[in-house]
Design an enzyme around this catalytic site. Structure first.
Site, PDB file in Angstrom:
ATOM      1  N   ASN A 162     -78.324  30.346  94.755  1.00 43.38           N
ATOM      2  CA  ASN A 162     -77.569  31.582  94.984  1.00 43.38           C
ATOM      3  C   ASN A 162     -78.063  32.382  96.190  1.00 43.38           C
ATOM      4  OD1 ASN A 162     -79.882  32.028  93.506  1.00 43.38           O
ATOM      5  ND2 ASN A 162     -79.030  33.688  92.298  1.00 43.38           N
ATOM      6  N   CYS A 199     -79.449  36.441  89.317  1.00 44.20           N
ATOM      7  CA  CYS A 199     -80.298  36.349  88.120  1.00 44.20           C
ATOM      8  C   CYS A 199     -80.507  37.681  87.417  1.00 44.20           C
ATOM      9  CB  CYS A 199     -81.642  35.761  88.515  1.00 44.20           C
ATOM     10  SG  CYS A 199     -82.403  36.667  89.866  1.00 44.20           S
ATOM     11  N   GLU A 208     -92.754  38.134  92.626  1.00 44.37           N
ATOM     12  CA  GLU A 208     -92.516  37.933  94.052  1.00 44.37           C
ATOM     13  C   GLU A 208     -92.349  39.318  94.677  1.00 44.37           C
ATOM     14  OE1 GLU A 208     -89.298  34.923  94.146  1.00 44.37           O
ATOM     15  OE2 GLU A 208     -90.904  33.494  94.585  1.00 44.37           O
ATOM     16  N   VAL A 264     -84.159  28.707  82.906  1.00 43.63           N
ATOM     17  CA  VAL A 264     -85.251  28.638  81.927  1.00 43.63           C
ATOM     18  C   VAL A 264     -85.572  27.182  81.525  1.00 43.63           C
ATOM     19  CG1 VAL A 264     -85.969  29.291  79.591  1.00 43.63           C
ATOM     20  CG2 VAL A 264     -84.865  30.971  81.078  1.00 43.63           C
ATOM     21  N   PRO A 265     -84.554  26.354  81.186  1.00 46.14           N
ATOM     22  CA  PRO A 265     -84.905  24.981  80.771  1.00 46.14           C
ATOM     23  C   PRO A 265     -85.667  24.208  81.852  1.00 46.14           C
ATOM     24  CG  PRO A 265     -82.593  25.443  80.280  1.00 46.14           C
ATOM     25  CD  PRO A 265     -83.107  26.605  81.055  1.00 46.14           C
ATOM     26  N   GLU A 325     -76.887  33.306  79.403  1.00 44.79           N
ATOM     27  CA  GLU A 325     -76.694  33.567  80.829  1.00 44.79           C
ATOM     28  C   GLU A 325     -75.537  32.693  81.308  1.00 44.79           C
ATOM     29  OE1 GLU A 325     -79.416  31.962  83.777  1.00 44.79           O
ATOM     30  OE2 GLU A 325     -79.440  33.908  84.760  1.00 44.79           O
ATOM     31  N   LYS A 348     -88.437  22.620  98.460  1.00 45.18           N
ATOM     32  CA  LYS A 348     -87.262  21.833  98.071  1.00 45.18           C
ATOM     33  C   LYS A 348     -86.157  22.818  97.691  1.00 45.18           C
ATOM     34  CE  LYS A 348     -85.562  20.366  94.339  1.00 45.18           C
ATOM     35  NZ  LYS A 348     -84.129  20.616  94.659  1.00 45.18           N
ATOM     36  N   GLU A 362     -89.659  32.160  88.383  1.00 47.04           N
ATOM     37  CA  GLU A 362     -88.631  33.225  88.443  1.00 47.04           C
ATOM     38  C   GLU A 362     -87.400  32.633  87.782  1.00 47.04           C
ATOM     39  OE1 GLU A 362     -88.851  36.257  89.521  1.00 47.04           O
ATOM     40  OE2 GLU A 362     -90.814  36.177  90.459  1.00 47.04           O
TER      41      GLU A 362
HETATM   42  P1  NAD Z   1     -81.733  25.007  88.059  1.00 51.12           P
HETATM   43  O1  NAD Z   1     -82.851  25.354  87.179  1.00 51.12           O
HETATM   44  O2  NAD Z   1     -80.716  24.060  87.576  1.00 51.12           O
HETATM   45  O3  NAD Z   1     -82.298  24.375  89.428  1.00 51.12           O
HETATM   46  C1  NAD Z   1     -83.219  25.068  90.237  1.00 51.12           C
HETATM   47  C2  NAD Z   1     -83.943  24.088  91.126  1.00 51.12           C
HETATM   48  O4  NAD Z   1     -84.703  23.202  90.323  1.00 51.12           O
HETATM   49  C3  NAD Z   1     -83.037  23.209  91.985  1.00 51.12           C
HETATM   50  O5  NAD Z   1     -83.622  23.082  93.245  1.00 51.12           O
HETATM   51  C4  NAD Z   1     -83.042  21.887  91.249  1.00 51.12           C
HETATM   52  O6  NAD Z   1     -82.809  20.780  92.081  1.00 51.12           O
HETATM   53  C5  NAD Z   1     -84.466  21.847  90.704  1.00 51.12           C
HETATM   54  N1  NAD Z   1     -84.663  21.028  89.530  1.00 51.12           N
HETATM   55  C6  NAD Z   1     -83.761  20.665  88.581  1.00 51.12           C
HETATM   56  N2  NAD Z   1     -84.354  19.918  87.620  1.00 51.12           N
HETATM   57  C7  NAD Z   1     -85.659  19.802  87.972  1.00 51.12           C
HETATM   58  C8  NAD Z   1     -86.790  19.161  87.382  1.00 51.12           C
HETATM   59  N3  NAD Z   1     -86.699  18.497  86.239  1.00 51.12           N
HETATM   60  N4  NAD Z   1     -87.985  19.250  88.013  1.00 51.12           N
HETATM   61  C9  NAD Z   1     -88.105  19.941  89.177  1.00 51.12           C
HETATM   62  N5  NAD Z   1     -87.066  20.568  89.779  1.00 51.12           N
HETATM   63  C10 NAD Z   1     -85.862  20.520  89.182  1.00 51.12           C
HETATM   64  O7  NAD Z   1     -81.068  26.383  88.512  1.00 51.12           O
HETATM   65  P2  NAD Z   1     -79.807  26.622  89.433  1.00 51.12           P
HETATM   66  O8  NAD Z   1     -78.572  26.212  88.701  1.00 51.12           O
HETATM   67  O9  NAD Z   1     -80.069  26.050  90.782  1.00 51.12           O
HETATM   68  O10 NAD Z   1     -79.853  28.216  89.596  1.00 51.12           O
HETATM   69  C11 NAD Z   1     -79.384  29.086  88.633  1.00 51.12           C
HETATM   70  C12 NAD Z   1     -80.520  29.611  87.774  1.00 51.12           C
HETATM   71  O11 NAD Z   1     -81.540  30.168  88.597  1.00 51.12           O
HETATM   72  C13 NAD Z   1     -80.094  30.739  86.851  1.00 51.12           C
HETATM   73  O12 NAD Z   1     -80.670  30.554  85.593  1.00 51.12           O
HETATM   74  C14 NAD Z   1     -80.669  31.982  87.520  1.00 51.12           C
HETATM   75  O13 NAD Z   1     -80.911  33.061  86.657  1.00 51.12           O
HETATM   76  C15 NAD Z   1     -81.932  31.439  88.102  1.00 51.12           C
HETATM   77  N6  NAD Z   1     -82.394  32.305  89.189  1.00 51.12           N
HETATM   78  C16 NAD Z   1     -83.496  33.100  88.960  1.00 51.12           C
HETATM   79  C17 NAD Z   1     -83.929  33.972  89.968  1.00 51.12           C
HETATM   80  C18 NAD Z   1     -85.125  34.874  89.757  1.00 51.12           C
HETATM   81  O14 NAD Z   1     -85.666  35.365  90.745  1.00 51.12           O
HETATM   82  N7  NAD Z   1     -85.559  35.140  88.544  1.00 51.12           N
HETATM   83  C19 NAD Z   1     -83.267  34.009  91.186  1.00 51.12           C
HETATM   84  C20 NAD Z   1     -82.164  33.189  91.367  1.00 51.12           C
HETATM   85  C21 NAD Z   1     -81.749  32.322  90.363  1.00 51.12           C
END
Ligand code: NAD
Length: 514
Positions: free
Chosen positions: A178, A309, A488, A255-256, A411, A201, A275
């Site tokens: 995002n 988020c 952060e 979270v997962p 969410e 990454k 985060e």
């Molecule tokens: P996601 O968890 O699906 O993926 C995030 C990143 O993790 C991607 O780069 C993905 O390729 C990588 N990834 C996926 N599986 C992995 C694994 N098993 N091991 C290592 N890396 C892995 O999240 P998303 O769909 O890209 O983003 C949306 C989520 O991010 C929402 O839950 C949102 O709340 C959260 N978010 C949090 C913040 C914050 O600052 N708290 C900011 C932005 C987004």
């Protein structure tokens, strides 16, 4: 690296760029997207590739080559080799490099913002603000770099101790889609300021601007290998987490996945900051400035197509003002302009992916089945014929929501606001805290005492009084509960990119008991 002539071509393209296909031919898109030891690396073409799509039209921008185990190893090794020299430079000199990088981003702001819009589908004016914030972050940590220090600790007569804040080593960053460049900047700037090297990454959906940041850092004088980018999905992320030479993972995402990252880091006993997601409450009391509160609710839900988020997606409104509030809110929400992300007047751009748009639609239907009323939006629309291959969602206000609905608990990450009614302060605070998340929250009221009381009782990391979704660079950001670990931004981030060494100094003869 994008050459000077490449920049000129790109800028000319951008000036003319009513034609998207021209922007898609710019070097930052067509050149290889893995950035190792100071340059873009064309990998073996026999490797796995995935198409990168522009969310607004579905057009394929390029084929992105995924980094292999060997590529990740090369990136991490380059980072390891570069780190010691970088950490031995004075903080002042590291800071100068970062400040130059911030200036370069500002001078290329329009170009990089356009790439960000191409990657994310967000409105161009939002992308410009994001780029400004990236430059500010990098400059901020450039300024802090010279003063990252330990403490002098006087002990008994003739001896003392001091502490040193040292870099951790190689930091691996993993980002969501995002705010792609913001994540690369929020992580790399403090990491580099502290003397670490960095391997990032980005999300596989938004790979473009993190590579441009590599070129910016290089032009600013960052030694090769200090900043690297490897592209790919979860497998590449896992390779980073499990690499022996990586000392810390800084993750932003769901979270997962955050939980899996923590598990992988636990195996290697690595530092980790997370985060993660949220389902934040926004509480609007009946003594608020109503128009400000309506603006706040929109800020809390509809920026970046609701894919933020910290969004305050559970909007609690005190009973007495709910009718008037909803009337104003729906009127203004319906006026939002859905359309071409490159048009300055657009307020709703494209949703990142088919999968994400389907998720939003699924939750709208689920909410209706559970008794919510759709006051506006919640539908997929095609703003113009040329966007029929993309995915655009109309911002949605759901009323008559209750705390047990899936749309109120989960969410969703889309422009989907759930409106809930409340009677009194104690009740709303208890309901607001009844969630596994704790990223953010907000309160609109003219009563200062109540504002401070409520914020002190809300279990969340970032709270807003009479505004929402502001991220000044000097203010720490991060979550309570399942929304994360660590912070952060602000001076607090420094402690998550350093480790403390204590040195005891004896100036008397040693009195050994044997
Ligand atoms: P996601 O968890 O699906 O993926 C995030 C990143 O993790 C991607 O780069 C993905 O390729 C990588 N990834 C996926 N599986 C992995 C694994 N098993 N091991 C290592 N890396 C892995 O999240 P998303 O769909 O890209 O983003 C949306 C989520 O991010 C929402 O839950 C949102 O709340 C959260 N978010 C949090 C913040 C914050 O600052 N708290 C900011 C932005 C987004």
């Amino acid at each position: 690296m994008l050459s000077r002539s490449g920049h000129r071509v790109l800028m000319t393209l951008q000036r003319k760029c009513s034609n998207l296909s021209q922007l898609m031919k710019c070097p930052a898109v067509t050149e290889p997207l893995n950035f190792l030891a100071g340059r873009r690396i064309a990998l073996d073409t026999s490797r796995d590739q995935i198409p990168l799509q522009y969310p607004a039209t579905g057009e394929v921008l390029c084929s992105m080559q995924l980094a292999s185990k060997m590529d990740v190893d090369r990136a991490v090794t380059a980072a390891k080799d570069a780190q010691v020299g970088w950490a031995r430079m004075s903080g002042f000199h590291r800071g100068q490099v970062l400040k130059r990088a911030a200036d370069i981003i500002r001078s290329r702001l329009e170009e990089i913002a356009r790439l960000e819009t191409l990657d994310t589908g967000k409105p161009i004016w939002e992308a410009r603000l994001d780029m400004q914030s990236c430059a500010d972050t990098i400059e901020y940590y450039g300024g802090l770099a010279a003063s990252i220090a330990g403490e002098f600790l006087p002990l008994s007569d003739g001896c003392y101790a001091y502490t040193i804040r040292e870099a951790l080593g190689v930091v691996g960053g993993i980002g969501a889609w995002n705010y792609p460049l913001q994540m690369a900047s929020w992580k790399s700037a403090p990491a580099l300021a502290c003397g670490n090297s960095f391997v990032f990454k980005p999300s596989e959906l938004t790979p473009l601007t993190a590579v441009v940041l590599g070129e910016v850092y290089k032009e600013a004088g960052l030694p090769d290998g200090c900043y690297n980018v490897v592209q790919g999905g979860g497998e590449v992320g896992q390779l980073l987490c499990s690499h022996d030479l990586v000392d810390k993972i800084s993750f932003t995402g769901s979270v997962p996945v955050g939980s899996k990252i923590m598990e992988a880091c636990a195996k290697g006993v690595k530092h980790v900051t997370l985060e993660l997601g949220g389902k934040s409450p926004l509480i609007i009391f009946d003594d608020c400035h109503l128009d400000n509160a309506v603006s706040g609710a929109m800020m809390a839900n509809f920026l970046t197509q609701g894919q933020v988020c910290s969004n305050g997606t559970r909007v609690f409104i005190q009973k007495k003002i709910i009718t008037e509030f909803l009337e104003k809110l729906v009127k203004r929400t319906k006026r939002m302009k859905i359309g071409d992300p490159f048009n300055d007047n657009t307020t709703v751009g494209a949703t990142i992916s088919r999968q994400q748009a389907d998720k939003v639609l699924r939750y709208v239907n689920l909410a209706k089945q559970e008794g919510a009323e759709v006051l506006c939006g919640g539908q997929e629309v095609t703003p113009e014929e040329r966007f029929k291959g993309g995915q655009f969602m109309s911002p949605c206000v759901l009323s008559r929501c209750h705390d047990d609905m899936a749309v109120v608990k989960d969410e969703v990450f889309g422009s989907l606001m759930s409106v809930l009614q409340f009677d009194c302060e104690d009740e709303v605070v208890a309901r607001a805290n009844n969630t596994e998340f704790g990223l953010a929250g907000g309160v609109f009221t003219k009563d200062l005492g109540r504002a401070h009381r409520v914020t002190s009782h809300l279990k969340a990391g970032s709270l807003y009084v009479n505004n929402y979704n502001m991220y000044p660079v000097g203010v720490p950001f991060g979550g309570y509960k399942k929304s994360g670990i660590g912070r952060e931004n602000g001076p607090d981030a420094i402690q998550y990119y350093t480790q403390v060494k204590s040195v005891y100094v004896e100036m008397n003869d040693v009195k050994a008991p044997f």
